[in-house]
Each structure stands twice: as structure tokens, then as C-alpha cells.
Design a protein around this motif. Structure first.
Motif, PDB file in Angstrom:
ATOM      1  N   MET A   1       0.855  -1.190   0.000  1.00  0.00           N
ATOM      2  CA  MET A   1       0.000   0.000   0.000  1.00  0.00           C
ATOM      3  C   MET A   1       0.890   1.239   0.000  1.00  0.00           C
ATOM      4  O   MET A   1       1.719   1.400   0.888  1.00  0.00           O
ATOM      5  CB  MET A   1      -0.896  -0.013   1.244  1.00  0.00           C
ATOM      6  CG  MET A   1      -1.946   1.105   1.238  1.00  0.00           C
ATOM      7  SD  MET A   1      -2.839   1.261   2.817  1.00  0.00           S
ATOM      8  CE  MET A   1      -3.234  -0.436   3.193  1.00  0.00           C
ATOM      9  N   ASN A   2       0.719   2.127  -0.991  1.00  0.00           N
ATOM     10  CA  ASN A   2       1.523   3.342  -0.999  1.00  0.00           C
ATOM     11  C   ASN A   2       0.871   4.435  -0.154  1.00  0.00           C
ATOM     12  O   ASN A   2      -0.292   4.325   0.254  1.00  0.00           O
ATOM     13  CB  ASN A   2       1.772   3.824  -2.434  1.00  0.00           C
ATOM     14  CG  ASN A   2       0.486   4.210  -3.161  1.00  0.00           C
ATOM     15  OD1 ASN A   2      -0.344   4.956  -2.644  1.00  0.00           O
ATOM     16  ND2 ASN A   2       0.317   3.710  -4.371  1.00  0.00           N
ATOM     17  N   ALA A   3       1.626   5.492   0.108  1.00  0.00           N
ATOM     18  CA  ALA A   3       1.175   6.526   1.044  1.00  0.00           C
ATOM     19  C   ALA A   3      -0.067   7.259   0.533  1.00  0.00           C
ATOM     20  O   ALA A   3      -0.989   7.560   1.310  1.00  0.00           O
ATOM     21  CB  ALA A   3       2.306   7.517   1.288  1.00  0.00           C
ATOM     22  N   ARG A   4      -0.121   7.537  -0.761  1.00  0.00           N
ATOM     23  CA  ARG A   4      -1.267   8.267  -1.304  1.00  0.00           C
ATOM     24  C   ARG A   4      -2.546   7.446  -1.161  1.00  0.00           C
ATOM     25  O   ARG A   4      -3.593   7.977  -0.736  1.00  0.00           O
ATOM     26  CB  ARG A   4      -1.008   8.606  -2.770  1.00  0.00           C
ATOM     27  CG  ARG A   4      -2.113   9.416  -3.440  1.00  0.00           C
ATOM     28  CD  ARG A   4      -1.701   9.796  -4.866  1.00  0.00           C
ATOM     29  NE  ARG A   4      -2.743  10.516  -5.554  1.00  0.00           N
ATOM     30  CZ  ARG A   4      -3.738   9.954  -6.228  1.00  0.00           C
ATOM     31  NH1 ARG A   4      -3.829   8.624  -6.266  1.00  0.00           N
ATOM     32  NH2 ARG A   4      -4.641  10.683  -6.853  1.00  0.00           N
ATOM     33  N   ALA A   5      -2.488   6.154  -1.503  1.00  0.00           N
ATOM     34  CA  ALA A   5      -3.664   5.301  -1.362  1.00  0.00           C
ATOM     35  C   ALA A   5      -4.078   5.177   0.102  1.00  0.00           C
ATOM     36  O   ALA A   5      -5.272   5.196   0.431  1.00  0.00           O
ATOM     37  CB  ALA A   5      -3.383   3.922  -1.951  1.00  0.00           C
ATOM     38  N   ALA A   6      -3.087   5.067   0.991  1.00  0.00           N
ATOM     39  CA  ALA A   6      -3.388   4.956   2.419  1.00  0.00           C
ATOM     40  C   ALA A   6      -4.058   6.222   2.936  1.00  0.00           C
ATOM     41  O   ALA A   6      -4.965   6.161   3.783  1.00  0.00           O
ATOM     42  CB  ALA A   6      -2.107   4.680   3.199  1.00  0.00           C
ATOM     43  N   PRO A  33       1.651   2.568  11.630  1.00  0.00           N
ATOM     44  CA  PRO A  33       1.410   1.129  11.770  1.00  0.00           C
ATOM     45  C   PRO A  33       1.364   0.378  10.439  1.00  0.00           C
ATOM     46  O   PRO A  33       1.470  -0.841  10.416  1.00  0.00           O
ATOM     47  CB  PRO A  33       0.041   1.068  12.475  1.00  0.00           C
ATOM     48  CG  PRO A  33      -0.086   2.368  13.183  1.00  0.00           C
ATOM     49  CD  PRO A  33       0.576   3.355  12.283  1.00  0.00           C
ATOM     50  N   LEU A  34       1.224   1.126   9.341  1.00  0.00           N
ATOM     51  CA  LEU A  34       1.205   0.500   8.018  1.00  0.00           C
ATOM     52  C   LEU A  34       2.601   0.450   7.408  1.00  0.00           C
ATOM     53  O   LEU A  34       2.763   0.042   6.251  1.00  0.00           O
ATOM     54  CB  LEU A  34       0.258   1.271   7.091  1.00  0.00           C
ATOM     55  CG  LEU A  34      -1.214   1.268   7.512  1.00  0.00           C
ATOM     56  CD1 LEU A  34      -2.018   2.219   6.646  1.00  0.00           C
ATOM     57  CD2 LEU A  34      -1.791  -0.134   7.438  1.00  0.00           C
ATOM     58  N   GLY A  35       3.595   0.879   8.182  1.00  0.00           N
ATOM     59  CA  GLY A  35       4.965   0.851   7.693  1.00  0.00           C
ATOM     60  C   GLY A  35       5.289   1.970   6.728  1.00  0.00           C
ATOM     61  O   GLY A  35       6.253   1.871   5.957  1.00  0.00           O
ATOM     62  N   ILE A  36       4.513   3.050   6.759  1.00  0.00           N
ATOM     63  CA  ILE A  36       4.737   4.191   5.871  1.00  0.00           C
ATOM     64  C   ILE A  36       5.449   5.282   6.653  1.00  0.00           C
ATOM     65  O   ILE A  36       4.923   5.781   7.655  1.00  0.00           O
ATOM     66  CB  ILE A  36       3.402   4.704   5.299  1.00  0.00           C
ATOM     67  CG1 ILE A  36       2.724   3.581   4.499  1.00  0.00           C
ATOM     68  CG2 ILE A  36       3.633   5.927   4.413  1.00  0.00           C
ATOM     69  CD1 ILE A  36       1.334   3.929   4.008  1.00  0.00           C
ATOM     70  N   ALA A  37       6.632   5.658   6.202  1.00  0.00           N
ATOM     71  CA  ALA A  37       7.468   6.615   6.922  1.00  0.00           C
ATOM     72  C   ALA A  37       7.007   8.052   6.679  1.00  0.00           C
ATOM     73  O   ALA A  37       6.323   8.351   5.696  1.00  0.00           O
ATOM     74  CB  ALA A  37       8.928   6.456   6.494  1.00  0.00           C
ATOM     75  N   ALA A  38       7.418   8.934   7.589  1.00  0.00           N
ATOM     76  CA  ALA A  38       7.002  10.331   7.540  1.00  0.00           C
ATOM     77  C   ALA A  38       7.319  11.010   6.207  1.00  0.00           C
ATOM     78  O   ALA A  38       6.473  11.736   5.670  1.00  0.00           O
ATOM     79  CB  ALA A  38       7.621  11.097   8.700  1.00  0.00           C
TER      80      ALA A  38
END
Length: 255
Positions: A1-6, A33-38
Motif C-alpha cells: 500500500m503506498n502513502a497516497r492510497a493509504a 502502523p502500516l509501515g509508511i514513513a514520515a
């Protein structure tokens, strides 16, 4: 899952009913929690601002972003299809778009992607059909004639021509197998952030069907259509996991 979709999932599933806004710090906490960094979150936010989905706002907690009217319409339409609000009834009439030729390839491909997401399928390069009109069509600013019509003949033939029913059925079966494993990985004592992550992945996987199944008329689908079992599982588990996921969202917004 990429950041934009999330971010789209987060605003649509949680923040839309909480004022449609959040601080940057809260968005970073919520996607962690989804492993997407700042940095990925901030890059995705900037892209969504350029595309007209988010507007910067100043909140008590600091700089933040709120959904635009365009984004509100997209989120509401998406939620209606994800949760099948209103039963997704079919009038027996097809919505038809006859597009004027578009020479620019990049624009043509963007339009194809947008129409697919809104529930339309191509009969030819310039003729698209959907089981019902999308309220978002005006947002596309596309040169097209629009009609509603009934088919002379068996509508199941048209359905099978426009949509890959075998492929969609297989996708539902595969998704359900993975979704059962995903939800089964949660223990009864799982912390709220983990429940939020699992529910977010469940939602994201289900949301992908918006690009494949626009809510095809149930009365035209083959007997034993696997989409019904998949939908029942999604709705049951999404509702069961919501309280813990919502608690994590509220805590993250208040921090």
C-alpha cells in the motif's frame, strides 16, 4: 500500500466523519502502523494538494490538511460503493458515454483510468457503459455525449462482453482467501494500532475492486457469484474491527 492510497483510505474511512481534517503529525502517526514513513506521507500530501484533493489548514495541533469539495464527493461516492449503501439497485437501463476522440495519449490514458474507477467499461475506444451514472462525471470535464438506454436482447451478453466476469470472480476468491488469513492473524488481545493496520489492509484490498466491479447488477450475474461471499466477509469483519481501529484514530488525533 503506498502513502497516497493509504491517505485516501484514511480520510474516507475515518477522517471524513471527523471533520475531514487532521494535522500532519497525526497523519504521520496514523500511517506508521502500516509501515509508511514520515517523508513518504509528506510527499503524498504535497501531491494530493497539487491534484486538488487536500487544502492546507491551521489546526490547534499545528499545520494540517482538510479535504476539498472535490475530495468529499470522491470519498462519499467511494464509500457508497465500498459499503454498498442503498443496495446498489439497477434500473434495467445502461448509462452510455460516447467520447470525442482524444489525441493526447497521456490524457486519454488518464481518462480511461478515471472512467474505470467510476464504474464504466469500454465497448469500443470511444463508447463506454456503466450500470448507473456516476455523480463524478462532471469532474472529468470530458467531451462526451451521455445517454441512458435499455438493450434489445439479453443484457447478460452485454455484461460478459464489457467486463471480465471470470477474472473478477477469481479475484474475489483470491481476495477472500487472503482476507481470512489476514484477519486470522490477529489475536484477541491485539493492540489497537495493530487492529487499525489489519483493518486498513482489509479495506484497501476491498477498495481495489472499485476498479474491477462497479456494483454489477446482481440479477445478471452467474449463480453462486463469489462476490457476495466476499462482500459479506468484508462487511462483517470491517464492522467488528472498527471500534478498536477508531479508538486508535481518536487517540492519534488527540495526541
Amino acid at each position: 500500500m503506498n502513502a497516497r492510497a493509504a491517505l485516501f483510505d484514511l480520510y474516507g474511512d475515518h477522517l471524513r466523519t471527523r471533520g475531514g481534517r487532521a494535522s500532519v503529525a497525526a497523519l504521520v502517526r496514523l500511517l506508521a502502523p502500516l509501515g509508511i514513513a514520515a517523508p513518504a506521507v509528506r510527499t503524498a500530501i504535497s501531491r494530493m494538494v497539487r491534484q486538488g484533493w487536500l487544502d492546507p489548514v491551521r489546526l490547534r495541533q499545528g499545520p494540517g490538511y482538510a479535504v476539498t469539495p472535490k475530495c468529499e464527493r470522491r470519498l462519499d461516492e467511494t464509500a457508497a460503493r465500498i459499503y454498498r449503501m442503498g443496495g446498489m439497485t439497477w434500473s434495467g437501463r445502461w448509462h452510455i458515454l460516447v467520447l470525442e476522440p482524444i489525441r493526447d495519449r497521456a490524457r486519454r490514458e488518464r481518462l480511461r483510468a478515471d472512467l474505470t474507477f467510476l464504474g464504466y467499461a469500454p465497448l469500443t475506444e470511444t463508447t463506454w457503459i456503466g450500470p448507473r451514472p456516476s455523480p463524478e462525471l462532471d469532474e472529468l470535464h470530458m467531451p462526451a455525449h451521455r445517454f441512458e438506454a435499455t438493450l434489445e436482447g439479453d443484457p447478460r451478453t452485454l455484461l460478459a462482453r464489457a467486463w471480465d466476469l471470470d477474472g473478477i470472480a477469481k479475484a474475489y476468491e483470491d481476495w477472500l482467501t487472503c482476507a481470512v488469513d489476514l484477519v486470522g492473524s490477529l489475536s484477541e488481545s491485539a493492540p489497537d494500532d495493530l487492529v487499525f493496520a489489519v483493518r486498513s489492509r482489509l479495506l484497501h484490498g476491498w477498495r481495489n475492486f472499485l476498479f474491477r466491479d462497479p456494483g454489477l447488477p446482481v440479477e445478471l450475474l452467474p449463480t453462486g457469484w463469489p462476490g457476495e461471499a466476499a462482500r459479506a466477509f468484508f462487511e462483517r469483519e470491517a464492522a467488528r474491527l472498527l471500534p478498536a481501529a477508531a479508538a486508535f484514530v481518536d487517540r492519534s488525533l488527540e495526541s
